[in-house]
Structures are given as C-alpha cells and as structure tokens.
Design an enzyme around this catalytic site. Structure first.
Site, PDB file in Angstrom:
ATOM      1  N   ALA A   1       0.858  -1.178   0.000  1.00  0.00           N
ATOM      2  CA  ALA A   1       0.000   0.000   0.000  1.00  0.00           C
ATOM      3  C   ALA A   1       0.898   1.233   0.000  1.00  0.00           C
ATOM      4  O   ALA A   1       2.060   1.171   0.405  1.00  0.00           O
ATOM      5  CB  ALA A   1      -0.884  -0.019   1.236  1.00  0.00           C
TER       6      ALA A   1
ATOM      7  N   GLY B   1       0.731  -4.979   0.830  1.00  0.00           N
ATOM      8  CA  GLY B   1      -0.439  -5.039  -0.037  1.00  0.00           C
ATOM      9  C   GLY B   1      -0.143  -5.668  -1.396  1.00  0.00           C
ATOM     10  O   GLY B   1      -1.051  -6.188  -2.052  1.00  0.00           O
TER      11      GLY B   1
ATOM     12  N   GLU C   1      -0.529  -9.226  -0.750  1.00  0.00           N
ATOM     13  CA  GLU C   1      -1.967  -9.451  -0.536  1.00  0.00           C
ATOM     14  C   GLU C   1      -2.736  -9.402  -1.849  1.00  0.00           C
ATOM     15  O   GLU C   1      -3.670 -10.173  -2.071  1.00  0.00           O
ATOM     16  CB  GLU C   1      -2.492  -8.420   0.467  1.00  0.00           C
ATOM     17  CG  GLU C   1      -1.907  -8.635   1.861  1.00  0.00           C
ATOM     18  CD  GLU C   1      -2.156  -7.475   2.800  1.00  0.00           C
ATOM     19  OE1 GLU C   1      -1.645  -6.367   2.524  1.00  0.00           O
ATOM     20  OE2 GLU C   1      -2.865  -7.655   3.799  1.00  0.00           O
TER      21      GLU C   1
ATOM     22  N   GLU D   1       4.595  -5.121   7.233  1.00  0.00           N
ATOM     23  CA  GLU D   1       3.856  -4.039   7.905  1.00  0.00           C
ATOM     24  C   GLU D   1       4.293  -3.821   9.348  1.00  0.00           C
ATOM     25  O   GLU D   1       4.225  -2.705   9.866  1.00  0.00           O
ATOM     26  CB  GLU D   1       2.340  -4.330   7.861  1.00  0.00           C
ATOM     27  CG  GLU D   1       1.705  -4.194   6.484  1.00  0.00           C
ATOM     28  CD  GLU D   1       1.750  -5.461   5.644  1.00  0.00           C
ATOM     29  OE1 GLU D   1       2.500  -6.396   5.989  1.00  0.00           O
ATOM     30  OE2 GLU D   1       1.031  -5.501   4.626  1.00  0.00           O
TER      31      GLU D   1
END
Ligand code: CAA
Length: 258
Positions: A66, A109, A112, A132
């Site tokens: 992200a 992300g 993911e 993270e």
C-alpha cells in the site's frame, strides 16, 4: 504528453493483461490504482469475450505494498470511516480467473494483491513478504487471513511477525505460488496458461475457481455439497454437451460460453 495511466489494460485475444504502472514508486498501491483496477476489471469481468486476467507489475516490483505516503498522516477516524482498503475486496471478488505474474517485490499489499488472484506464477526474482510490522501496523488487505490459509500458521507467523522476505523457491515450497519460472520467460509461460484457461467454457471455469475458493472457507462436508451442486448445474450448459461429445468423437471441443 499523454497522462500516465496508473493501470494499463491490454487485450490479447480472450486474455486481459493488467499492468500496474507506477514503476518509480515500485507500484505502491494507492487509491487511484485500486479504483482503476476495480472499475476497469468489473466491466471486463462481465464480458463473455474475456476468459482470464493476468496481473503484473514491473520487472523490479509487482507491488511494494500500500502507498505509505498516502496513509502516513491518516487518523483512526479517517481510516475507519473511509473503510480504507475495503474496496480491494471488489478486485478479489472478480469471477473471471486471475493469475498474478510476480517479478521482483510483492510486499505488504502487493503480496496481498497477489494472494487475491487465483494463482501466483513467480519469476525466480520474486520476493514475498508482509513487512507491515516494521511500520507499526499489521497487514490490512487480508494478509493475516489469506497467507495463513495458504501457507499455514508456522510460515505466516514467521513472515508477519519478523517482516522478513521469502524468495520464490521458499514461496513455492510453502505452497504460496503455483510455479516458479525463469524471469525472462515469466510472461510467456503465464500468458500460455491464461490462454489455455480462456479456451474453456467460462461457466465451468468460474464454477471451478468458486468451488476451490470455497474449500478455504468451509468444512469438508459443506464444501463437497457445494462442489456437487455446481457440478450438476454445469449439465445445463451447452459447453458440457460439447466437451463430452468432443471427447467421445475424438475431436477438439469448441466452447462457446453457452
Ligand atoms: N509506499 C509508498 N512509496 C513507496 C513504497 C510504498 N509501499 N515502496 C516504495 N516506495 C517509493 C519509495 O519511497 C521511493 O520513492 P522516492 O524515489 O520518492 O524516494 C521509490 O518508491 C523507490 O523505492 P526505494 O528507493 O526504496 O527502492 P528499492 O528498490 O531500493 O527498494 C523496496 C524497494 C524493498 C520495495 C522498498 O521500497 C520498500 O521496502 N518499500 C516498502 C515496503 C513496505 O513496507 N510495504 C508495506 C506497505 S504497508 C501495506 O502494504 C499495508 C497493507 O497491508 C495493505
């Protein structure tokens, strides 16, 4: 000058190639990329002429997670009321099969996003991780759930608690990736698999991936009952009649998606 598209969508026959296009930011996934992916692909998902998606990044990075710069200053109230990341589930919910072609970093992300795809084909340069924890947070696009279902608690805890990366070989041993491919052959082999999938009857393909996905969400008895209902339902399609007739007549079937 042409405006840089955050996501490039190209059609190659019945296969759609989706390229994340923020190479300078290692394809950090911001809201713009998320909306482009979810909106563009939602239309193609309903197109009977589309049989498979291939999602790729750049050589160096599938996606480095992200966008940290977009998130850094947000408050809890903002994150919660925007339901930040929730829209990514629209990508996960696409019914056309999607293959992630991962070269380089698939972190946070990015990992993911790859796990939201039906299969991950990894270049031998691929590196996977959920770092993270190093940013004072945890995975937020499904990583604690999907990674644990895909590779089990031992490996998921190791990656999520230490934030370390694993290479393509370890990811294949762990069951995260379907194939490891030499980097310079990644797209060729991925597109060949996508083209093969795209020749089959779309209802059967959608039913197959839906049934496999159900295995991750339910117990064995319910999962088998679900599979059997879909199996029976496919006998309402012309593609089932064609596929079986072609076998018996020793010829190649022609699927029409009907
Ligand atoms: N968000 C925003 N920008 C990012 C980014 C990210 N996730 N990852 C890389 N970038 C930017 C860098 O800030 C840098 O920008 P500038 O040129 O403006 O300085 C540019 O991309 C290039 O990055 P590097 O110089 O670091 O490139 P590198 O090749 O040396 O290293 C890397 C690549 C190992 C991927 C490194 O960039 C990195 O560690 N990135 C962050 C990985 C990360 O922490 N991901 C998790 C994000 S949080 C998350 O994803 C939450 C969730 O669960 C959804």
């Amino acid at each position: 000058a042409a405006v840089e598209q955050p996501v490039i969508v190209e059609r190659q026959g019945r296969v759609v190639i989706v390229t994340l296009n923020r190479p300078a930011a290692r394809n950090a996934l911001n809201t713009e990329i998320m909306l482009a992916l979810a909106d563009d692909l939602a239309v193609l998902d309903r197109d009977p002429g589309v049989g498979c998606f291939v999602v790729r990044g750049s050589k160096k990075a599938f996606a480095a997670g992200a966008d940290i710069k977009e998130m850094a200053d947000k408050t809890f109230a903002e994150m919660y009321s925007e339901d930040f990341f929730a829209a990514w589930e629209r990508f996960a919910a696409l019914r056309t099969p999607k293959i992630a072609a991962v070269s380089g970093y698939a972190l946070g992300g990015g990992c993911e996003l790859a796990m939201m795809c039906d299969m991950i084909f990894a270049a031998d340069t691929a590196m996977f991780g959920q770092p993270e924890i190093k940013l004072g947070v945890i995975p937020g696009m499904g990583g604690t759930q999907r990674l644990t279902k895909l590779v089990g608690k031992a490996k998921a805890m190791d990656l999520i608690l230490t934030g370390r990366m694993m290479d393509a070989a370890e990811a294949e041993r762990a069951g995260l990736v379907s194939r490891v491919i030499a980097a310079d052959r990644l797209m060729e082999e991925t597109l060949a698999a996508a083209a093969t999938i795209a020749t089959y009857g779309k209802a059967a393909v959608m039913a197959a991936r839906e049934a496999v996905d159900r295995a991750l969400e339910t117990g064995l008895r319910d999962g088998i009952a679900f599979e059997r209902r879909l199996f029976h339902a496919l006998f309402a399609t012309a593609d089932q009649k064609e596929g079986m007739a072609a076998f018996i007549e020793k010829r190649t079937p022609t699927f029409t998606g009907k």
